[in-house]
Design a protein around this motif. Structure first.
Motif, PDB file in Angstrom:
ATOM      1  N   PHE A 187       0.839  -1.204   0.000  1.00  0.00           N
ATOM      2  CA  PHE A 187       0.000   0.000   0.000  1.00  0.00           C
ATOM      3  C   PHE A 187       0.869   1.248   0.000  1.00  0.00           C
ATOM      4  O   PHE A 187       0.572   2.214  -0.703  1.00  0.00           O
ATOM      5  CB  PHE A 187      -0.940   0.031   1.214  1.00  0.00           C
ATOM      6  N   VAL A 188       1.945   1.238   0.771  1.00  0.00           N
ATOM      7  CA  VAL A 188       2.861   2.376   0.796  1.00  0.00           C
ATOM      8  C   VAL A 188       3.444   2.610  -0.596  1.00  0.00           C
ATOM      9  O   VAL A 188       3.523   3.754  -1.078  1.00  0.00           O
ATOM     10  CB  VAL A 188       3.983   2.152   1.824  1.00  0.00           C
ATOM     11  N   ALA A 189       3.834   1.535  -1.262  1.00  0.00           N
ATOM     12  CA  ALA A 189       4.385   1.654  -2.618  1.00  0.00           C
ATOM     13  C   ALA A 189       3.341   2.222  -3.576  1.00  0.00           C
ATOM     14  O   ALA A 189       3.658   3.054  -4.441  1.00  0.00           O
ATOM     15  CB  ALA A 189       4.868   0.289  -3.101  1.00  0.00           C
ATOM     16  N   LEU A 190       2.093   1.782  -3.417  1.00  0.00           N
ATOM     17  CA  LEU A 190       1.004   2.286  -4.260  1.00  0.00           C
ATOM     18  C   LEU A 190       0.788   3.776  -4.027  1.00  0.00           C
ATOM     19  O   LEU A 190       0.599   4.543  -4.991  1.00  0.00           O
ATOM     20  CB  LEU A 190      -0.284   1.506  -3.948  1.00  0.00           C
ATOM     21  N   ALA A 191       0.837   4.194  -2.776  1.00  0.00           N
ATOM     22  CA  ALA A 191       0.654   5.611  -2.449  1.00  0.00           C
ATOM     23  C   ALA A 191       1.805   6.453  -2.998  1.00  0.00           C
ATOM     24  O   ALA A 191       1.590   7.572  -3.468  1.00  0.00           O
ATOM     25  CB  ALA A 191       0.545   5.784  -0.934  1.00  0.00           C
ATOM     26  N   ARG A 192       3.008   5.922  -2.918  1.00  0.00           N
ATOM     27  CA  ARG A 192       4.165   6.648  -3.459  1.00  0.00           C
ATOM     28  C   ARG A 192       4.048   6.828  -4.970  1.00  0.00           C
ATOM     29  O   ARG A 192       4.458   7.861  -5.518  1.00  0.00           O
ATOM     30  CB  ARG A 192       5.447   5.892  -3.127  1.00  0.00           C
TER      31      ARG A 192
END
Length: 321
Positions: A138-143
């Motif tokens: 999810f963090v990667a998606l947000a980035r």
């Protein structure tokens, strides 16, 4: 005659609080909740109800009083005599209430710890179509999508608000807080794909996850959900320091006699050892956590310091970040 007078005089010298404590309880005990009927606190109180009535010999009257971030319920309790017949069953966020808003009382100094019911777990959820299957994903998606993702905020200072905000601060991601009046209306938007992330109580989220209407990417709690054994906890995913759990303490007014506090504490802890009570709490995803009044006091003070520091770091108020 002299002996009779001596005994009468000795009895008169016993403090009123001791006499009342010895006779306690002699009438219905009212348990005020800052949450709505059917909510987590209501379920917790009702799970204890039969065992408490059996142990104390008096009715355990549950009185939900939602509204104003718990201020209405807290004021009702503080306005009652400190005699053990009006108690406050609340959530751990109570300890930082004065950091979030102006309240006509001191949430720490004006209440006396009695007993801990337990700690509730929650699930970190995304819509089924989301490509994220873990917190890291999810963090990667947000980035990869700055400013395009959002999350459900059912109230500032809650775990559902503080955990995503910590993700934002730790990883420098740009996600938007969407405010709702509680979890249920926000969950409807999450189910509809209009939200990208939400921290939802396990009781509310698990049925949707098992039905495929939501995807769980993490557990906020001490252990994995037995109904969702493949979903790793925050600690297992390397995010233990960001975890904010919701505990459920029972409090009284600061003037409540220690003898009554001890009587109630023993009754609660005995109820928490009852297999039937433990089963009911487990259905609500609450892990029983018996404590002495002193242990609860220390735990609340630690949480006050920890969450207070976090709230100041994030610049959170009752109305927004």
């Amino acid at each position: 005659m002299k002996r009779r007078l001596f005994l009468t005089g000795a009895a008169a010298m016993v403090p009123a609080t001791a006499v009342h404590a010895d006779a306690y309880p002699s009438k219905t005990i009212r348990v005020v909740l800052p949450g709505p009927p059917g909510g987590l606190l209501d379920v917790a109180a009702r799970s204890l109800s039969e065992a408490m009535q059996r142990e104390l010999g008096q009715t355990w009257l549950i009185d939900p009083r939602p509204g104003a971030n718990g201020i209405l319920a807290a004021q009702l309790v503080l306005g009652a005599p400190a005699d053990g017949y009006t108690l406050y069953l609340t959530v751990s966020g109570h300890v930082v209430l004065n950091l979030l808003m102006r309240a006509p009382f001191d949430a720490m100094a004006d209440f006396k710890p009695i007993a801990m019911v337990g700690v509730s777990s929650a699930l970190i959820c995304v819509p089924p179509a989301s490509p994220a299957n873990t917190i890291a994903e999810f963090v990667a998606l947000a980035r990869a999508n700055p400013g395009k993702l959002n999350y459900l905020n059912p109230g500032n200072g809650t775990s559902a608000h503080l955990i995503p905000e910590q993700f934002r601060m730790k990883y420098g991601i740009d996600i938007t807080s969407i405010s709702y009046k509680g979890l249920p209306p926000g969950v409807q938007d999450l189910l509809g794909g209009r939200l990208d992330l939400a921290i939802v109580s396990s009781t509310l989220a698990a049925p949707h996850v098992k039905a495929g209407r939501l995807k769980a990417i993490g557990v906020v709690g001490l252990k994995r959900d037995p109904d969702l054994p493949d979903v790793a906890t925050m600690e297992e995913q390397g995010e233990a320091e960001l975890q904010v759990q919701s505990s459920i303490p029972i409090l009284g007014q600061k003037g409540l006699p220690d003898a009554i506090v001890d009587r109630l504490n023993k009754a609660v802890n005995k109820a928490l050892a009852d297999p039937e009570v433990r089963t009911r709490l487990a259905h609500a995803s609450i892990d029983p956590m018996p404590m002495s009044p002193r242990e609860l006091d220390e735990a609340m003070r630690r949480e006050h310091v920890r969450l207070g520091k976090l709230i100041r770091q994030l610049g959170i108020t009752a109305d927004g970040v």
